[in-house]
Design an enzyme around this catalytic site. Structure first.
Site, short mmCIF file in Angstrom:
data_model
loop_
_atom_site.label_atom_id
_atom_site.label_comp_id
_atom_site.label_asym_id
_atom_site.label_seq_id
_atom_site.Cartn_x
_atom_site.Cartn_y
_atom_site.Cartn_z
N LYS A 84 0.82 -1.21 0.00
CA LYS A 84 0.00 0.00 0.00
C LYS A 84 0.85 1.27 0.00
CE LYS A 84 -3.55 -0.55 -0.49
NZ LYS A 84 -4.15 -0.90 -1.81
N GLY B 212 1.93 2.55 -3.23
CA GLY B 212 1.97 3.01 -4.61
C GLY B 212 2.53 2.00 -5.58
N THR C 71 1.17 -0.41 -7.57
CA THR C 71 0.51 -0.50 -8.88
C THR C 71 0.81 0.73 -9.72
OG1 THR C 71 -1.27 -1.81 -7.87
CG2 THR C 71 -1.73 -0.80 -9.99
N HIS D 50 7.17 -7.33 -2.52
CA HIS D 50 7.03 -6.62 -1.24
C HIS D 50 8.08 -7.09 -0.24
CE1 HIS D 50 3.45 -4.57 -2.42
NE2 HIS D 50 2.63 -5.59 -2.28
N ARG E 238 6.24 5.01 1.84
CA ARG E 238 5.12 5.93 2.11
C ARG E 238 5.09 6.23 3.60
NH1 ARG E 238 -1.27 4.65 0.57
NH2 ARG E 238 -2.00 6.82 0.61
N SER F 258 -4.25 2.88 4.88
CA SER F 258 -4.49 2.17 3.64
C SER F 258 -4.36 0.67 3.82
CB SER F 258 -3.49 2.65 2.58
OG SER F 258 -3.79 2.11 1.31
N GLU G 98 -6.74 9.09 -10.99
CA GLU G 98 -8.10 9.11 -11.51
C GLU G 98 -8.24 8.17 -12.70
OE1 GLU G 98 -6.25 11.76 -10.84
OE2 GLU G 98 -7.27 12.36 -8.99
N ARG H 32 -8.13 2.95 -3.45
CA ARG H 32 -9.14 3.57 -2.60
C ARG H 32 -9.18 5.09 -2.76
NH1 ARG H 32 -9.70 5.14 2.76
NH2 ARG H 32 -7.43 5.10 2.95
N LYS H 33 -8.16 5.81 -2.28
CA LYS H 33 -8.14 7.28 -2.36
C LYS H 33 -6.88 7.83 -3.00
CE LYS H 33 -11.21 8.46 1.52
NZ LYS H 33 -11.31 9.23 2.80
#
Length: 306
Positions: free
Chosen positions: A62, A64, A66, A122, A144, A152, A245, A270-271
């Site tokens: 979680k 970044g 992708t 990972h 992150r 996340s 987006e 998600r966001k």
């Protein structure tokens, strides 16, 4: 080089302290894994064949993954901008991963791939294939900040079968996170372990928050690291294609229909913002993670923004 202290280099099996168990839970060299991580890959890391032109995208979950994978994939294969997107889980091997009961063997698939190979992982630095270091394979690491990452990861735990569709509270999850009782190991150990290689020519260490600030600059930085000359038109197309987006609407990367993801609980993408932690942390929880951050990273030159 940053100082990595003893408590950051080894996690302990603290299962008795936390009643929640992920499916197929096991510890390997101080790191917690679930049934989706092949123990055979961890045990054979000294014999996994790497190539000099391999490109590894390595992240703590979680952070970044992708997003950076898609940027690198398009820089290596810009023709994919016109040919339609292929699902990442089919085109990019996930080094240590398999779906339980599935037949995909990513190590065998990697052997058949043409160079340059793009590979996702990972894994913590101390569990990574040794040939990636000796052969100087290219490694892009993404870290992150722990506040947004914890939030996340919490939503990810709730929505994915490999974590048992976690039903516990946010606070209970945060306590596991702060004590390194989390799949793929503790956040600080992971980030600091890879930070040791920050100044090596074959390693590009990125921070999620910096990528959000300057997506175009990040694409240019990755292109330069990969030795790829990209014309301005292609560069702009990649930036547009890889905006959060656009990717959220792209079924090839946003695994809304994946069998192991319950998107009704939390979507895979998600966001994608910086600062969502403010919607989750209490004052007391924020003080806890601030103390955790100070203890783990306070004496190092690795710092994050939130």
């Amino acid at each position: 080089m940053s100082e990595v202290r003893e408590h950051d280099s080894v996690c302990t099996d603290n299962s008795d302290e936390f009643p929640y168990k992920v499916p197929g839970q096991y510890f390997y060299e101080g790191v917690l894994f679930n049934q989706d991580v092949r123990k055979s890959v961890l045990e054979s890391r000294d014999s996994i064949e790497c190539r000099e032109d391999d490109v590894f995208i390595v992240t703590y979950p979680k952070s970044g993954t992708t997003w950076i994978l898609e940027i690198a994939n398009l820089l290596l294969h810009p023709e994919k901008l016109d040919g339609g997107s292929e699902a990442q889980e089919r085109s990019v091997p996930f080094l240590e991963f398999h779906l339980t009961g599935g037949s995909v063997d990513h190590i065998e698939n990697m052997k058949k791939m043409a160079s340059p190979r793009l590979i996702k992982s990972h894994l913590a630095e101390h569990l990574f294939p040794t040939q990636a270091f000796t052969k100087k394979s290219k490694i892009i690491y993404v870290g992150r900040n722990p506040k947004d990452n914890a939030v996340s990861y919490y939503h990810f735990y709730k929505s994915v079968s490999g974590f048992g569709y976690y039903k516990g509270s946010w606070d209970a999850f945060l306590q596991m996170y702060l004590k390194d009782h989390i799949v793929w190991g503790g956040w600080s150990h992971h980030c600091l372990g890879w930070w040791k290689h920050n100044h090596e020519s074959n390693v590009l260490y990125l921070k999620y928050e910096d990528v959000k600030k300057d997506e175009r600059g990040t694409v240019e930085k990755i292109a330069s690291f990969l030795g790829k000359e990209v014309d301005q038109q292609t560069l702009e197309r990649i930036v547009t294609h890889c905006s959060f987006e656009s990717m959220k609407k792209n079924p090839a990367v946003n695994r809304e229909d994946a069998a192991d993801v319950d998107s009704s609980v939390s979507p895979f993408m998600r966001k994608g913002i910086v600062g969502d932690w403010k919607n989750h942390f209490t004052v007391a929880q924020n003080e806890q993670i601030e103390q955790y951050y100070k203890e783990r990273l306070g004496n190092t030159d690795l710092q994050f923004e939130w």
